[in-house]
Design a protein around this motif. Structure first.
Motif, short mmCIF file in Angstrom:
data_model
loop_
_atom_site.label_atom_id
_atom_site.label_comp_id
_atom_site.label_asym_id
_atom_site.label_seq_id
_atom_site.Cartn_x
_atom_site.Cartn_y
_atom_site.Cartn_z
N PHE B 33 5.73 -8.35 -0.10
CA PHE B 33 5.17 -7.11 0.43
C PHE B 33 5.23 -6.00 -0.63
O PHE B 33 6.19 -5.92 -1.39
CB PHE B 33 5.95 -6.66 1.67
N TYR B 35 4.90 -1.74 -0.98
CA TYR B 35 4.88 -0.47 -0.28
C TYR B 35 4.69 0.64 -1.31
O TYR B 35 5.11 0.53 -2.47
CB TYR B 35 6.21 -0.23 0.45
N GLN B 37 5.58 4.74 -1.94
CA GLN B 37 6.45 5.80 -1.46
C GLN B 37 6.28 7.04 -2.34
O GLN B 37 6.70 7.05 -3.49
CB GLN B 37 7.92 5.36 -1.45
N PRO B 43 8.35 5.15 2.88
CA PRO B 43 7.47 4.09 2.37
C PRO B 43 6.35 3.80 3.36
O PRO B 43 6.54 3.88 4.57
CB PRO B 43 8.40 2.88 2.25
N PHE B 45 3.23 0.80 4.04
CA PHE B 45 2.81 -0.57 3.74
C PHE B 45 1.49 -0.58 2.99
O PHE B 45 0.54 0.12 3.36
CB PHE B 45 2.68 -1.34 5.06
N LEU B 87 7.19 -0.11 -4.20
CA LEU B 87 8.31 -0.97 -3.85
C LEU B 87 7.83 -2.38 -3.59
O LEU B 87 6.91 -2.59 -2.80
CB LEU B 87 9.02 -0.45 -2.60
#
Lengths: 115, 109
Positions: B33, B35, B37, B43, B45, B87
């Protein structure tokens, strides 16, 4: 269209004080999580819940307790705050393991300082 | 142990393309995944890969190679608003997310 709401947004505590962070979600999600985020580190899981009335320990549970009495609410408690608990705390939720199980919906964060 | 590695910081120019790499080691694998931020925010998605290959979503694409334990996020036509931390997180066999420390992307005009 609130999504995930955390209260309070900011808090300053003295060492040894207690407090509770409240997370509320209006998306009918089963899974809820509490993370902490510190500079230079990835998000670390404190506790999580896979449904109303259930809780489980994450990676860094010491010094914290949680409760999920209602499906929409997930509470994080600090019984005796320590300076090492100074951090940004994020609550997150997800419907479950179907689809993209790691698609989390995050609250805005709660910035906690322990003096 | 379980580990996610991604660069700490990258700099790119507005309008250009940037690739952010991520390598992972997990006990089992149930997806990768990404993310985004922004500073001082939560964060959000961006993408999910569970099979090898490229997933494209507008200006953002994400690639996964399960055999190499490797993923990248590709951002095209960079805009100033893309300045953020990205992330990378891998989901292990217990459906727990293992998070990288994030890559801070700085966009210059």
């Amino acid at each position: 269209n609130a999504g995930v709401t955390q209260t309070p947004k900011f808090r300053v505590l003295k060492t040894g004080q207690s407090m509770t962070l409240l997370c509320a979600q209006d998306m009918n999600h089963e899974y809820m999580y509490w993370y902490r985020q510190d500079p230079g580190m990835g998000l670390r899981l404190i506790h999580y819940s896979v449904g109303e009335g259930t809780t489980a320990k994450g990676e860094v549970p010491d010094g914290y307790n949680v409760s999920r009495l209602k499906k929409q609410n997930f509470l994080l408690g600090l019984e005796s705050a320590a300076p090492s608990q100074t951090s940004v705390y994020f609550c997150a939720s997800t419907p479950g393991l179907a689809g993209a199980p790691g698609e989390l919906f995050f609250g805005e964060g709660s910035r906690l300082t322990v003096l | 142990g379980q580990n996610i590695d991604q660069p700490t910081e990258m700099t790119a120019t507005e309008g250009a393309i940037v690739q952010i790499n991520c390598t992972y080691q997990t006990s089992g694998f149930n997806g990768l995944f990404w993310y985004q931020q922004h500073a001082g925010e939560a964060p959000t998605f961006l993408s999910y890969n569970v099979l090898d290959g490229l997933e494209e979503k507008g200006r953002f694409s994400s690639f996964l190679s399960r055999s190499k334990g490797y993923s990248y996020l590709l951002l095209k036509e960079l805009q100033m608003k893309d300045s953020a931390s990205y992330l990378c997180a891998a989901m292990d066999s217990n459906y727990q997310l293992i998070w990288g420390a994030g890559t801070k992307l700085i966009i210059k005009p």
